[in-house]
Design a protein around this motif. Sequence first.
Motif, PDB file in Angstrom:
ATOM      1  N   ILE A 438      -4.681  -8.782 -11.184  1.00 12.38           N
ATOM      2  CA  ILE A 438      -4.944  -7.391 -10.956  1.00 12.38           C
ATOM      3  C   ILE A 438      -5.719  -7.138  -9.592  1.00 12.38           C
ATOM      4  O   ILE A 438      -6.571  -8.110  -9.335  1.00 12.38           O
ATOM      5  CB  ILE A 438      -5.901  -6.804 -12.028  1.00 12.38           C
ATOM      6  CG1 ILE A 438      -5.153  -7.075 -13.483  1.00 12.38           C
ATOM      7  CG2 ILE A 438      -6.078  -5.389 -11.758  1.00 12.38           C
ATOM      8  CD1 ILE A 438      -6.179  -6.475 -14.613  1.00 12.38           C
ATOM      9  N   MET A 439      -5.032  -6.428  -8.715  1.00 12.75           N
ATOM     10  CA  MET A 439      -5.565  -6.225  -7.251  1.00 12.75           C
ATOM     11  C   MET A 439      -5.154  -4.824  -6.901  1.00 12.75           C
ATOM     12  O   MET A 439      -4.461  -4.119  -7.597  1.00 12.75           O
ATOM     13  CB  MET A 439      -4.832  -7.367  -6.400  1.00 12.75           C
ATOM     14  CG  MET A 439      -3.657  -6.681  -6.070  1.00 12.75           C
ATOM     15  SD  MET A 439      -2.570  -8.100  -5.652  1.00 12.75           S
ATOM     16  CE  MET A 439      -1.768  -8.574  -7.281  1.00 12.75           C
ATOM     17  N   VAL A 440      -6.037  -4.460  -5.931  1.00 10.68           N
ATOM     18  CA  VAL A 440      -5.866  -2.830  -5.174  1.00 10.68           C
ATOM     19  C   VAL A 440      -5.007  -3.528  -3.878  1.00 10.68           C
ATOM     20  O   VAL A 440      -5.355  -4.412  -3.112  1.00 10.68           O
ATOM     21  CB  VAL A 440      -7.118  -2.346  -4.903  1.00 10.68           C
ATOM     22  CG1 VAL A 440      -6.786  -1.164  -4.058  1.00 10.68           C
ATOM     23  CG2 VAL A 440      -7.676  -2.129  -6.142  1.00 10.68           C
ATOM     24  N   TYR A 441      -3.806  -2.929  -3.711  1.00  9.39           N
ATOM     25  CA  TYR A 441      -3.155  -3.260  -2.597  1.00  9.39           C
ATOM     26  C   TYR A 441      -2.686  -1.912  -1.746  1.00  9.39           C
ATOM     27  O   TYR A 441      -2.236  -1.052  -2.198  1.00  9.39           O
ATOM     28  CB  TYR A 441      -1.693  -3.790  -2.976  1.00  9.39           C
ATOM     29  CG  TYR A 441      -0.939  -4.406  -1.615  1.00  9.39           C
ATOM     30  CD1 TYR A 441      -1.183  -5.591  -1.036  1.00  9.39           C
ATOM     31  CD2 TYR A 441      -0.118  -3.391  -0.951  1.00  9.39           C
ATOM     32  CE1 TYR A 441      -0.579  -6.005   0.280  1.00  9.39           C
ATOM     33  CE2 TYR A 441       0.565  -3.929   0.106  1.00  9.39           C
ATOM     34  CZ  TYR A 441       0.189  -5.138   0.592  1.00  9.39           C
ATOM     35  OH  TYR A 441       0.884  -5.374   1.828  1.00  9.39           O
ATOM     36  N   PRO A 442      -2.835  -1.993  -0.526  1.00 12.67           N
ATOM     37  CA  PRO A 442      -3.544  -3.075   0.178  1.00 12.67           C
ATOM     38  C   PRO A 442      -5.063  -2.980  -0.001  1.00 12.67           C
ATOM     39  O   PRO A 442      -5.567  -1.938  -0.605  1.00 12.67           O
ATOM     40  CB  PRO A 442      -3.370  -2.655   1.828  1.00 12.67           C
ATOM     41  CG  PRO A 442      -3.019  -0.942   1.801  1.00 12.67           C
ATOM     42  CD  PRO A 442      -2.333  -0.794   0.411  1.00 12.67           C
ATOM     43  N   PRO A 443      -5.941  -4.043   0.233  1.00  9.49           N
ATOM     44  CA  PRO A 443      -5.380  -5.112   0.910  1.00  9.49           C
ATOM     45  C   PRO A 443      -4.876  -6.409   0.456  1.00  9.49           C
ATOM     46  O   PRO A 443      -4.483  -7.419   0.643  1.00  9.49           O
ATOM     47  CB  PRO A 443      -6.708  -5.688   1.637  1.00  9.49           C
ATOM     48  CG  PRO A 443      -7.646  -5.152   0.568  1.00  9.49           C
ATOM     49  CD  PRO A 443      -7.239  -4.159   0.052  1.00  9.49           C
ATOM     50  N   GLY A 444      -4.666  -6.210  -1.170  1.00 12.29           N
ATOM     51  CA  GLY A 444      -4.096  -7.393  -1.845  1.00 12.29           C
ATOM     52  C   GLY A 444      -5.004  -8.428  -2.312  1.00 12.29           C
ATOM     53  O   GLY A 444      -4.565  -9.550  -2.821  1.00 12.29           O
TER      54      GLY A 444
END
Length: 493
Positions: A438-444
Amino acid sequence: MTYSQNDTPLFTGLLNHAKGNPVQFHIPGHKKGAGIDPEFREFIGENALSIDLINIGPLDDLHQPKGMIKEAQDLAAKAFGADHTFFSVQGTSGAIMTMVMAVCGPGEKIIVPRNVHKSVMSAIVFSGAVPIFIHPEVDKDLGISHGITTDSVEKALQQHPDAKGVLVINPTYFGFSADLSQIVEIAHSFNVPVLVDEAHGVHIHFHEELPLSAMQAGADMAATSVHKLGGSMTQSSILNVREGLVNVNRIQSILSMLTTTSTSYLLLASLDVARKRLATEGHLLIEKTIQLANQTRDAINEIEHLHCVGPEILGRKATFDYDPTKLIISVKKLNLTGYDVEKWLRQKYNIEVELSDLYNILCIITPGDSEVETGTLLEALKELSAEFHQQAGDSGEKVKVLLPDIPVLAIAPRDAFYSETEVVPFEKSAGRIIAEFIMVYPPGIPIFTPGEIITEENLSYITRTLEVGLPVQGPEDHELKTLRVIKEHKAIR
């Protein structure tokens, strides 16, 4: 033939081949554009389509270069101070995965900052390596992570002298650098290679006012994103290598394993011409870019309730140096999220930013910008400040910055990824071991990677991130109502 940095052996070779107008009985099937959609052909242009070719004899082969691709890669190696440079049409992600997989096998350790890009964790899953996480220094004012410190690298190596590599992000997405030379010196004293994620630093090699590049600092490998800030086409990157602690032939083999056999000559040619421009005009172009960025930063800092980070941030161990061409604009005093500002700029001024998060927007200045673009940005930010002036917090007030915790890694990412799993409701997942990213993209940068223990705090952070509209990626359930976790086996009664 001896080439200079003014030459473009790959691009020139492609042009000469296309001018010969050969009859093509090979792929791509559009045959110089004749078989492609006419509207697309008109827009892209026949020139571009005439060099959208494949690895036939005269054009060399990226998987085993002996001709024009080798010549272009050799020129790039000279330009970047590397012993070998490999072109990547799999972006910097492909180059990063190659670095990790070239030094690590199943069960072997690699020292990495926890704020690494998803591609590093993907490589760790593929290779079966075990990550030894270093906690990056957190900036509680800006709400972002910086780099890792020399002390933390030394401590990690003392505890894990059998590590197969140390991975460093230099510079970070936001443009901050650690003392890379010192980190390299420490790692090399343990005979451990240094791998650098240089995705956001292709330009730093070409100007002395910017942080040291990976090759200048003596690193062993660097995945360098030419398309981000160096003027090549999207998805084209390079992998710079220094001989000694790494096996160059193995690097070529692994990069080849991860690379399509239908390599894009448009992307490869764009790397060749970007290298030429950086090597011959880079210093002058970057000089102008730094000046433009600094003028813009000063002007932003004249606008009430906005702050654009500058050299005042330097002096800590994790902020040894910074890239002034990155404009980190803190908007939290306007009681807006970065995402609110991103949408406002898009709707009101047709401006697109590089990134927004809960507290900031990030704008990058490159040789492709002029005072026209920065003038539009300044006009927009002045209006933003005026429009939301009434709701701004008192300058004495401290806005509480919410940051994700670094979870505990319970089992190796590869083991978690391939474990027997089950799906549980998002709100009931705390305490379980996650089996997905689980990430916020950007920045990944992952909030969770496979094998980590889910915490209530990070579930709250994800919920807050979703509420403000930021793009949360990775999980199978895009609505994030459920998470995939490792199955718990109950005792049989």
